[in-house]
Design an enzyme around this catalytic site. Structure first.
Site, PDB file in Angstrom:
ATOM      1  N   ASP A   1       0.832  -1.206   0.000  1.00  0.00           N
ATOM      2  CA  ASP A   1       0.000   0.000   0.000  1.00  0.00           C
ATOM      3  C   ASP A   1       0.868   1.257   0.000  1.00  0.00           C
ATOM      4  OD1 ASP A   1      -2.323   1.426  -0.047  1.00  0.00           O
ATOM      5  OD2 ASP A   1      -2.750   1.233   2.093  1.00  0.00           O
TER       6      ASP A   1
ATOM      7  N   LEU B   1      10.558 -20.805  -5.123  1.00  0.00           N
ATOM      8  CA  LEU B   1       9.712 -19.829  -4.425  1.00  0.00           C
ATOM      9  C   LEU B   1       8.304 -19.903  -4.999  1.00  0.00           C
ATOM     10  CD1 LEU B   1       9.320 -17.222  -2.613  1.00  0.00           C
ATOM     11  CD2 LEU B   1       9.953 -15.902  -4.631  1.00  0.00           C
TER      12      LEU B   1
ATOM     13  N   HIS C   1       2.156   3.221  -9.165  1.00  0.00           N
ATOM     14  CA  HIS C   1       1.922   1.800  -9.429  1.00  0.00           C
ATOM     15  C   HIS C   1       3.053   1.211 -10.282  1.00  0.00           C
ATOM     16  CE1 HIS C   1      -1.861   2.225  -7.516  1.00  0.00           C
ATOM     17  NE2 HIS C   1      -2.471   2.873  -8.486  1.00  0.00           N
TER      18      HIS C   1
HETATM   19  C1  IPE Z   1      -5.532  -2.778  -0.151  1.00  0.00           C
HETATM   20  O1  IPE Z   1      -5.120  -1.481  -0.423  1.00  0.00           O
HETATM   21  C2  IPE Z   1      -5.425  -3.617  -1.338  1.00  0.00           C
HETATM   22  C3  IPE Z   1      -4.150  -3.631  -2.035  1.00  0.00           C
HETATM   23  C4  IPE Z   1      -2.985  -3.218  -1.625  1.00  0.00           C
HETATM   24  C5  IPE Z   1      -4.228  -4.231  -3.314  1.00  0.00           C
HETATM   25  P1  IPE Z   1      -6.145  -0.261  -0.407  1.00  0.00           P
HETATM   26  O2  IPE Z   1      -5.300   0.941  -0.399  1.00  0.00           O
HETATM   27  O3  IPE Z   1      -7.135  -0.392  -1.479  1.00  0.00           O
HETATM   28  O4  IPE Z   1      -6.858  -0.471   1.024  1.00  0.00           O
HETATM   29  P2  IPE Z   1      -7.925   0.404   1.788  1.00  0.00           P
HETATM   30  O5  IPE Z   1      -9.194   0.320   1.023  1.00  0.00           O
HETATM   31  O6  IPE Z   1      -7.394   1.788   1.879  1.00  0.00           O
HETATM   32  O7  IPE Z   1      -8.040  -0.237   3.129  1.00  0.00           O
HETATM   33  C1  IPE Z   2      -1.694   0.208  -3.326  1.00  0.00           C
HETATM   34  O1  IPE Z   2      -1.437   1.558  -3.363  1.00  0.00           O
HETATM   35  C2  IPE Z   2      -1.890  -0.388  -4.685  1.00  0.00           C
HETATM   36  C3  IPE Z   2      -3.278  -0.799  -4.980  1.00  0.00           C
HETATM   37  C4  IPE Z   2      -4.284  -0.799  -4.168  1.00  0.00           C
HETATM   38  C5  IPE Z   2      -3.521  -1.255  -6.326  1.00  0.00           C
HETATM   39  P1  IPE Z   2      -2.608   2.618  -3.336  1.00  0.00           P
HETATM   40  O2  IPE Z   2      -3.002   2.912  -4.726  1.00  0.00           O
HETATM   41  O3  IPE Z   2      -3.692   2.167  -2.437  1.00  0.00           O
HETATM   42  O4  IPE Z   2      -1.868   3.876  -2.705  1.00  0.00           O
HETATM   43  P2  IPE Z   2      -2.445   4.927  -1.684  1.00  0.00           P
HETATM   44  O5  IPE Z   2      -2.984   4.167  -0.515  1.00  0.00           O
HETATM   45  O6  IPE Z   2      -3.520   5.678  -2.400  1.00  0.00           O
HETATM   46  O7  IPE Z   2      -1.268   5.779  -1.328  1.00  0.00           O
HETATM   47 MG    MG Z   3      -4.083   2.460  -0.440  1.00  0.00          MG
END
Ligand code: IPE
Ligand code: IPE
Ligand code: MG
Length: 253
Positions: free
Chosen positions: A26, A137, A43
């Protein structure tokens, strides 16, 4: 195929290196925002860090790495971001599978794949088939995955498989139907990006996992950051309901 029984029943051997690491990657969006870049740039950088994480696991002898790439709730994001994430997924499968295969990595994708484009579904099948013989792995990518979805699909398959056992189903009846049936439960769960929640990741399997939360954003989570998580894990005492004395043998159990 080995089906692992729940580590909440059998105490797994304490290992210096966690056997199974599960990660919520995240913070990509915030990483990009800090640099005045579009979210997708985060990303893209995030995919690079997946590569680094796989390398780290191979070097350290981690046997299972499970990464949350796209949750069943992530469809709620702006259409443009969802489309870009899907394109990145396709590109990663097209470009990375050969190298994974060369390095002895077995790739699996878990989640409700029926919602993906046929082309993506075909790429997933091909990648899984190509790497099916690898044993160094086990890399699992959770895509359109939700912990509740996983439990429900397992319940549905279990009840179909043994309707006669209604009212007497046990954990062991359901476990072979869960998406992660091929792996022991995660020893270490890492969430980057500062949020301290599971966000519907592996609900069943995280029952006794050690948690590590870090404010470090995923695109900054390099090998040194991973080592901090491993170090923290190594300092835990996993008791699985028992007392500390029972485990160390220091007093009458
Ligand atoms: C959770 O991340 C899912 C992934 C990392 C793929 P999000 O950033 O979407 O989570 P929430 O919704 O903020 O909890
Ligand atoms: C996690 O990073 C990746 C996915 C959920 C695909 P985020 O896109 O949730 O990044 P933040 O939380 O907005 O910084
Ligand atoms: Mg996020």
């Amino acid at each position: 195929m080995a089906i692992f029984s729940s580590s909440t029943r059998d105490v797994p051997q304490v290992a210096a290196v966690p056997r199974h690491v599960a990660v919520i990657m995240d913070g990509n969006g915030r990483w990009a925002k800090k640099r005045f870049l579009p979210r997708v740039a985060g990303h893209v950088k995030g995919v690079e860090l997946v590569r680094e994480m796989v390398r780290s696991c191979l070097e350290r002898g981690v046997q299972y790495l499970t990464l949350f790439a796209f949750s069943s709730e992530n469809w709620r994001r702006p259409q443009e971001e969802v489309t870009l994430l899907m394109q990145l997924f396709v590109k990663a499968l097209e470009q990375e599978v050969e190298k994974l295969d060369r390095n002895g990595v077995r790739l699996r994708i878990i989640g409700d794949l029926s919602r993906f484009e046929p082309r993506l579904q075909a790429l997933i099948r091909k990648a899984e088939e190509r790497t099916a013989g690898n044993t160094r792995l086990d890399l699992t990518i959770a895509a359109n995955y939700g912990g509740r979805w996983d439990i429900m699909q397992a319940v549905n398959r279990m009840t179909e498989a043994m309707p006669e056992k209604a009212g007497q189903w046990e954990e062991a009846d359901m476990e072979p139907h869960l998406s992660m049936h091929f792996a022991p439960e995660p020893d270490l769960f890492i969430r980057t990006g500062g949020e301290e929640r599971i966000s519907n990741f592996l609900l069943w399997q995280l029952a006794y996992t050690e948690f590590f939360f870090t404010p470090t954003l995923w695109p900054d989570f390099d090998a040194a950051e991973f080592d901090k998580a491993i170090l923290s894990y190594q300092q835990r005492e996993r008791r699985f309901g028992r007392t500390s004395e029972q485990l160390t043998g220091k007093a009458d159990a």
